[in-house]
Motif scaffolding. Structure first.
Motif, mmCIF file in Angstrom:
data_model
loop_
_atom_site.group_PDB
_atom_site.id
_atom_site.type_symbol
_atom_site.label_atom_id
_atom_site.label_comp_id
_atom_site.label_asym_id
_atom_site.label_seq_id
_atom_site.Cartn_x
_atom_site.Cartn_y
_atom_site.Cartn_z
ATOM 1 N N VAL A 102 0.833 -1.199 0.000
ATOM 2 C CA VAL A 102 0.000 0.000 0.000
ATOM 3 C C VAL A 102 0.869 1.250 0.000
ATOM 4 C CG1 VAL A 102 -1.700 1.338 1.308
ATOM 5 C CG2 VAL A 102 -1.976 -1.135 1.074
ATOM 6 N N GLY A 103 1.952 1.232 0.781
ATOM 7 C CA GLY A 103 2.857 2.367 0.798
ATOM 8 C C GLY A 103 3.475 2.632 -0.560
ATOM 9 N N SER A 104 3.907 1.574 -1.238
ATOM 10 C CA SER A 104 4.500 1.719 -2.573
ATOM 11 C C SER A 104 3.513 2.341 -3.552
ATOM 12 C CB SER A 104 4.958 0.358 -3.097
ATOM 13 O OG SER A 104 5.947 -0.218 -2.272
ATOM 14 N N ALA A 105 2.264 1.885 -3.480
ATOM 15 C CA ALA A 105 1.226 2.469 -4.331
ATOM 16 C C ALA A 105 0.969 3.919 -3.943
ATOM 17 C CB ALA A 105 -0.055 1.652 -4.219
ATOM 18 N N GLY A 106 0.890 4.181 -2.642
ATOM 19 C CA GLY A 106 0.605 5.525 -2.170
ATOM 20 C C GLY A 106 1.658 6.534 -2.575
ATOM 21 N N ILE A 107 2.938 6.166 -2.463
ATOM 22 C CA ILE A 107 4.017 7.073 -2.859
ATOM 23 C C ILE A 107 3.872 7.452 -4.329
ATOM 24 C CG2 ILE A 107 6.511 7.259 -3.259
ATOM 25 C CD1 ILE A 107 6.856 5.357 -0.826
ATOM 26 N N GLN A 108 3.628 6.453 -5.171
ATOM 27 C CA GLN A 108 3.533 6.728 -6.602
ATOM 28 C C GLN A 108 2.318 7.598 -6.932
ATOM 29 O OE1 GLN A 108 4.727 3.275 -9.266
ATOM 30 N NE2 GLN A 108 4.414 2.211 -7.318
ATOM 31 N N LYS A 131 3.075 11.174 -5.965
ATOM 32 C CA LYS A 131 3.963 11.814 -6.934
ATOM 33 C C LYS A 131 3.197 12.245 -8.172
ATOM 34 C CE LYS A 131 8.126 11.025 -9.705
ATOM 35 N NZ LYS A 131 9.196 10.054 -10.074
ATOM 36 N N VAL A 132 2.343 11.362 -8.695
ATOM 37 C CA VAL A 132 1.617 11.658 -9.924
ATOM 38 C C VAL A 132 0.639 12.806 -9.732
ATOM 39 C CG1 VAL A 132 -0.133 10.749 -11.517
ATOM 40 C CG2 VAL A 132 1.876 9.371 -10.945
ATOM 41 N N PHE A 133 -0.027 12.850 -8.578
ATOM 42 C CA PHE A 133 -1.096 13.821 -8.382
ATOM 43 C C PHE A 133 -0.676 15.039 -7.555
ATOM 44 C CE2 PHE A 133 -3.282 9.932 -9.588
ATOM 45 C CZ PHE A 133 -4.141 10.416 -10.564
ATOM 46 N N LEU A 183 10.868 5.779 -5.546
ATOM 47 C CA LEU A 183 9.500 5.840 -6.053
ATOM 48 C C LEU A 183 8.951 7.263 -6.078
ATOM 49 C CD1 LEU A 183 7.759 2.771 -4.334
ATOM 50 C CD2 LEU A 183 8.801 2.902 -6.605
ATOM 51 N N GLY A 184 9.586 8.170 -5.340
ATOM 52 C CA GLY A 184 9.122 9.548 -5.340
ATOM 53 C C GLY A 184 8.932 10.178 -3.979
ATOM 54 N N ALA A 185 9.183 9.438 -2.899
ATOM 55 C CA ALA A 185 9.077 10.040 -1.564
ATOM 56 C C ALA A 185 10.143 11.122 -1.400
ATOM 57 C CB ALA A 185 9.236 8.981 -0.479
ATOM 58 N N LEU A 198 -1.905 5.148 -16.827
ATOM 59 C CA LEU A 198 -0.612 5.373 -16.184
ATOM 60 C C LEU A 198 0.133 4.061 -15.943
ATOM 61 C CD1 LEU A 198 -1.700 8.098 -13.594
ATOM 62 C CD2 LEU A 198 -0.614 8.435 -15.832
ATOM 63 N N PHE A 199 -0.608 2.965 -15.781
ATOM 64 C CA PHE A 199 0.038 1.650 -15.731
ATOM 65 C C PHE A 199 0.534 1.258 -17.118
ATOM 66 C CE2 PHE A 199 -2.563 1.132 -11.842
ATOM 67 C CZ PHE A 199 -1.556 0.740 -10.970
ATOM 68 N N ALA A 200 -0.270 1.543 -18.120
ATOM 69 C CA ALA A 200 0.092 1.159 -19.482
ATOM 70 C C ALA A 200 1.373 1.849 -19.946
ATOM 71 C CB ALA A 200 -1.057 1.475 -20.445
ATOM 72 N N ASP A 201 1.563 3.124 -19.556
ATOM 73 C CA ASP A 201 2.786 3.810 -19.979
ATOM 74 C C ASP A 201 3.893 3.738 -18.928
ATOM 75 O OD1 ASP A 201 2.302 5.754 -18.021
ATOM 76 O OD2 ASP A 201 1.632 7.280 -19.436
ATOM 77 N N ARG A 202 3.666 2.941 -17.877
ATOM 78 C CA ARG A 202 4.653 2.668 -16.818
ATOM 79 C C ARG A 202 4.954 3.880 -15.942
ATOM 80 N NH1 ARG A 202 5.602 -2.992 -16.279
ATOM 81 N NH2 ARG A 202 4.919 -3.874 -18.249
ATOM 82 N N THR A 203 4.077 4.879 -15.959
ATOM 83 C CA THR A 203 4.199 5.953 -14.978
ATOM 84 C C THR A 203 3.952 5.397 -13.584
ATOM 85 O OG1 THR A 203 3.479 7.617 -16.579
ATOM 86 C CG2 THR A 203 3.268 8.196 -14.252
ATOM 87 N N LEU A 204 2.978 4.505 -13.472
ATOM 88 C CA LEU A 204 2.740 3.757 -12.242
ATOM 89 C C LEU A 204 3.249 2.341 -12.434
ATOM 90 C CD1 LEU A 204 -0.909 4.836 -11.281
ATOM 91 C CD2 LEU A 204 1.226 5.617 -10.235
ATOM 92 N N ALA A 205 3.849 1.788 -11.381
ATOM 93 C CA ALA A 205 4.404 0.434 -11.449
ATOM 94 C C ALA A 205 3.758 -0.454 -10.401
ATOM 95 C CB ALA A 205 5.917 0.476 -11.229
#
Length: 319
Positions: A147-153, A156-158, A178-180, A276-283
């Motif tokens: 959840v933390g990994s998802a939250g950091i990303q 960053k994006v938003f 990841l962007g923290a 964003l998953f498709a272009d690998r902005t989110l992993a």
């Protein structure tokens, strides 16, 4: 069908009756399932499934649709990933069709299997309940978790600067990759989070142990969303601090939400993030995958608290 059950601490890959597929539902032949801390708790008898939900483990999976009920838009052969209240660690699962999303373009089924639970949890608690606005500062405890990994990303994006608490220097470096913006090691310098605050929102899977500190770290009109109790269920704290700063304390679980709520949440998640998953902005941050025959090793790896990101169980590698 074969399915994974956890009874009195023991895991067993055993024969179970296949569920019926009714109106509004789809049957998925499961390729892989995500492993989450909730599965560890359920195995230990500490997190029973909601009433009416199967006791088969697994809150997320990905695979191929093999049967559709009336009133759904999916077709047989579609590659999907699904958010579940249980049952994902099995050869097949039946789920509300609205809770199964197309696999983002370019992702494998094993990668897609670890998206639904953590990203839906992060989206729900950061944006729906936490109501973070662009520019607001966020603190994520257990930042290297799924959840933390998802939250950091997502932060960053938003446009939300975020900080973390983690267990090691290696995990802090991972979160920063990841962007923290930065963070602290929980056993060494937790109070140093005050140097980065105050925070507009705290996402907290720890609970009791961090309660007093969280009340000090929050900004005026801050939101404190509690999603777990790894640090205990009881705390002593000064409520005047919350009162003076108009802090909102929000308890949150996703698993017990009703079907319509989950459907709306997933539709929003798909709209905002799937490209964003498709272009690998989110992993997906899938760190390790294990064949179902090595399920004990998979559970041990997650329980070790050495995993940064996600663990998957591969159930059918032919898909």
């Amino acid at each position: 069908m074969k399915a994974l059950q956890g009874i009195e601490g023991q895991l067993e890959w055993t024969e179970r009756s296949a569920p019926e597929c009714g109106a509004g539902q789809v049957r998925i032949r499961v390729a892989a399932a995500g492993l989450n801390r909730a599965d560890l708790l359920q195995r230990a008898g500490l997190y029973p499934p909601p009433p009416g939900v199967t006791d088969i483990l697994g809150l997320e999976c990905a695979g191929v649709v093999t049967e559709v009920g009336s009133g759904v838009t999916h077709r047989v052969g579609d590659r999907v990933c699904a958010l579940l209240a249980g049952g994902g660690m099995a050869e097949q699962v039946v789920v509300d069709g609205r809770h199964a999303l197309p696999v983002p373009e370019g992702l494998s089924l094993t990668e897609a299997a670890v998206i639904p639970e953590v990203y839906a949890t992060a989206w729900l608690n950061l944006f729906r309940l936490g109501n973070i606005q662009p520019g607001e500062k966020v603190l994520l405890h257990a930042g290297a978790s799924g959840v933390g990994s998802a939250g950091i990303q997502l932060c960053k994006v938003f446009g939300n600067p975020c900080w973390v608490s983690v267990g090691s220097a290696e995990r802090l470096a991972y979160c920063e990759s990841l962007g923290a913006q930065g963070g602290v090691l929980r056993e060494e310098a937790l109070d140093a989070l005050k140097d980065f605050g105050p925070f507009d929102m705290i996402l907290d899977p720890v609970g009791g142990k961090y309660a007093a500190l969280n009340s000090q770290l929050l900004a005026t009109d801050g939101r404190w969303v509690i999603i777990g109790l790894m640090g205990g269920r009881k705390a002593e704290m000064d409520l005047a601090a919350l009162l003076a700063k108009r802090v909102q304390v929000i308890g949150s679980t996703l698993r017990s939400r009703d079907a319509d709520y989950k459907a709306a949440l997933l539709a929003e998640l798909q709209e905002k993030t799937w490209l964003l998953f498709a272009d690998r902005t989110l992993a997906t941050r899938l760190e390790r995958s294990f064949p179902i025959g090595d399920v004990e090793a998979a559970f041990a790896a997650l329980a070790s608290n050495q995993i940064s990101g996600k663990v998957a169980l591969v159930i059918d590698d032919s898909l």
